[in-house]
Design a protein around this motif. Structure first.
Motif, PDB file in Angstrom:
ATOM      1  N   UNK A  60      23.419 -15.386 -22.593  1.00 51.18           N
ATOM      2  CA  UNK A  60      23.418 -15.240 -24.045  1.00 51.18           C
ATOM      3  C   UNK A  60      22.002 -15.321 -24.609  1.00 51.18           C
ATOM      4  N   UNK A  61      21.870 -14.847 -25.839  1.00 49.43           N
ATOM      5  CA  UNK A  61      20.584 -14.901 -26.539  1.00 49.43           C
ATOM      6  C   UNK A  61      20.863 -14.775 -28.031  1.00 49.43           C
ATOM      7  N   UNK A  62      19.807 -14.673 -28.817  1.00 50.06           N
ATOM      8  CA  UNK A  62      19.948 -14.663 -30.273  1.00 50.06           C
ATOM      9  C   UNK A  62      20.688 -13.431 -30.782  1.00 50.06           C
ATOM     10  N   UNK A  63      20.579 -12.307 -30.069  1.00 52.07           N
ATOM     11  CA  UNK A  63      21.273 -11.079 -30.466  1.00 52.07           C
ATOM     12  C   UNK A  63      21.970 -10.464 -29.271  1.00 52.07           C
ATOM     13  N   UNK A  64      22.893  -9.551 -29.560  1.00 50.90           N
ATOM     14  CA  UNK A  64      23.608  -8.847 -28.497  1.00 50.90           C
ATOM     15  C   UNK A  64      22.638  -8.063 -27.631  1.00 50.90           C
ATOM     16  N   UNK A  65      21.678  -7.406 -28.251  1.00 46.55           N
ATOM     17  CA  UNK A  65      20.720  -6.582 -27.517  1.00 46.55           C
ATOM     18  C   UNK A  65      19.874  -7.420 -26.565  1.00 46.55           C
ATOM     19  N   UNK A  66      19.408  -8.581 -27.042  1.00 45.28           N
ATOM     20  CA  UNK A  66      18.601  -9.451 -26.188  1.00 45.28           C
ATOM     21  C   UNK A  66      19.432  -9.998 -25.026  1.00 45.28           C
TER      22      UNK A  66
END
Length: 463
Positions: A288-294
């Motif tokens: 996981x990360x701050x955004x879906x793209x990341x």
């Protein structure tokens, strides 16, 4: 009723636990597994995230089925070199207040009498935060190095569980039946430390063990640690339904996982227990990360580091099959196993995969991150949605979280997923007081009356 989603961290004192090749990633610290600070830092991180505990896996053998040699496992660092997890618990307990510890040891490799003392010691030193993951051992190399020739002749899957039943009976007698609660007087006036009348020999005579004497340790906060178990074969699930309070399961699809939970629920009822008597954690990895793209970019980056031969060496050991003798496009079909039978069954005709068989190539790729559990990828909100879906579809209580990189995978979950679940009222913001058993079940520190260990409590114990 609001969902309650639980997290447990899954780790091992080695460089490659469940994600072969990822030790090479620049953000991975698994090579620090012999540095005590790695473990104390990790424990404090997990407690910050209100994890139920850290579950320490262990093996006492080599993954040498692949190519009939340990070379692939050694080259890839697949669970070798590996160090003893027991000393880690004391250090992690010293820097935390609430985090639980699930410790893996095998019933086939140590006599229960000295083992009982080691576990009582750790339960004392952790103030009752100890759980014991009961494994019967599935690597032939471990048996070959620790057992007599006559014992090797009975290294059969079901026979290992028959042996484990007696092993636990001896332990229950020592932990529950040997010392009464008020046996220790510590009276400086009379000079009596322990009342001999309240300490009892267990007089055990069985098929595998004769243990006549007393437990040499006074009762620890929980007496019997929280019993963890991961058996999901027919015999293994019967064993888990009888003894376990926390059960670890693994399946690649929701449908497979729901079937495992349904079987365990039925067997719990047959054992005179209920579904509420156990916490079921499913193996799963979150990227996981701050955004879906990341998050998607991070997952692609991690997958570029997978060591596919290391993955197959690991899976060969779990399934008891030499996958070096298969073509990569062969289906995983018709395999019979004397190792982890549930691991084989989970990847044969997975109905969640439209009825077709998994190929060896797909199995190697799937197992390259997080072992034999699914990998969820997305932003904190997206992963929280997916976790809710898995809980609702399968009936599990929470997740045994493996990592792609450590401690980064755990930190990402704490930073991005935990706050979302907390905002939804589905994840704790603080710990309950008491021992691990009290935290998990909001109940007494000792085993409940319907647990088999309770049969061995003498008059005056737990009064």
């Amino acid at each position: 009723m609001t969902r309650r989603i639980r997290f447990n961290a899954f780790d091992m004192s080695c460089v490659v636990h469940q994600s072969p090749g990822l030790w090479r990633h620049p953000e991975d610290r698994s090579r620090d597994f012999t540095d005590l600070r790695y473990w104390t830092d990790l424990a404090q991180l997990l407690e910050k995230g209100n994890f139920d505990g850290i579950f320490l896996a262990d093996v006492l053998g080599l993954y040498d089925l692949y190519g009939a040699s340990p070379d692939a496992a050694l080259s890839a660092g697949v669970q070798v070199p590996v160090t003893d997890p027991l000393p880690l618990v004391s250090a992690m307990a010293a820097v935390t207040e609430h985090l639980g510890f699930g410790l893996t040891t095998g019933t086939a490799f140590e006599h229960p009498f000295p083992f009982a003392r080691r576990i009582s010691t750790l339960d004392h030193l952790t103030n009752g935060r100890l759980g014991w993951n009961v494994v019967t051992g599935y690597l032939p190399s471990a048996a070959e190095n620790t057992q007599s020739r006559s014992q090797l002749d009975t290294f059969d899957h079901d026979a290992r569980y028959d042996h484990a039943d007696e092993y636990l009976e001896v332990l229950y007698k020592l932990w529950e039946g040997s010392w009464e609660d008020d046996a220790v007087l510590a009276d400086p006036v009379s000079g009596v430390y322990t009342d001999p009348a309240k300490v009892h020999p267990i007089n055990h005579t069985g098929t595998h063990y004769t243990v006549p004497g007393i437990h040499v340790s006074a009762p620890s906060p929980q007496r019997t640690p929280v019993i963890f178990q991961a058996g999901a074969s027919s015999r293994g699930s019967t064993f888990a339904a009888t003894h376990a309070e926390a059960i670890f399961v693994a399946a690649p699809t929701q449908e497979k996982l729901a079937g495992v939970v349904a079987t365990l629920t039925q067997k719990l009822e047959e054992a005179g227990r209920s579904r509420s008597d156990v916490v079921i954690y499913a193996l799963l990895t979150v990227i996981t990360d701050a955004t879906e793209e990341k998050a998607q970019a991070k997952a692609a980056d991690y997958r570029s580091y997978i060591d596919h031969e290391g993955s197959l060496a690991l899976i060969s050991g779990w399934m008891g099959v030499d996958f070096s003798s298969f073509d990569l496009d062969d289906p995983v079909a018709g395999i019979e196993s004397n190792a982890i039978q549930s691991a084989v069954a989970a990847f044969q005709r997975s109905s969640g995969d439209e009825g077709r068989e998994w190929t060896v190539r797909e199995l190697a790729e799937f197992g390259g991150i997080g072992g034999l559990g699914p990998v969820l990828v997305g932003s904190g909100e997206s992963v929280a949605d997916q976790l809710e879906e898995w809980v609702d579809a399968t009936g599990v209580d929470g997740f045994n979280l493996a990592y792609a990189v450590t401690p980064g995978t755990f930190r990402d979950v704490i930073d991005h997923v935990v706050p979302v679940l907390q905002a939804r009222g589905e994840y704790p913001t603080s710990y309950s007081p008491g021992t691990l058993r009290e935290k998990l079940f909001d109940a007494d520190a000792h085993v409940p009356d319907n647990h088999p260990a309770a049969r061995f409590t003498p008059t005056g114990v737990h009064a």
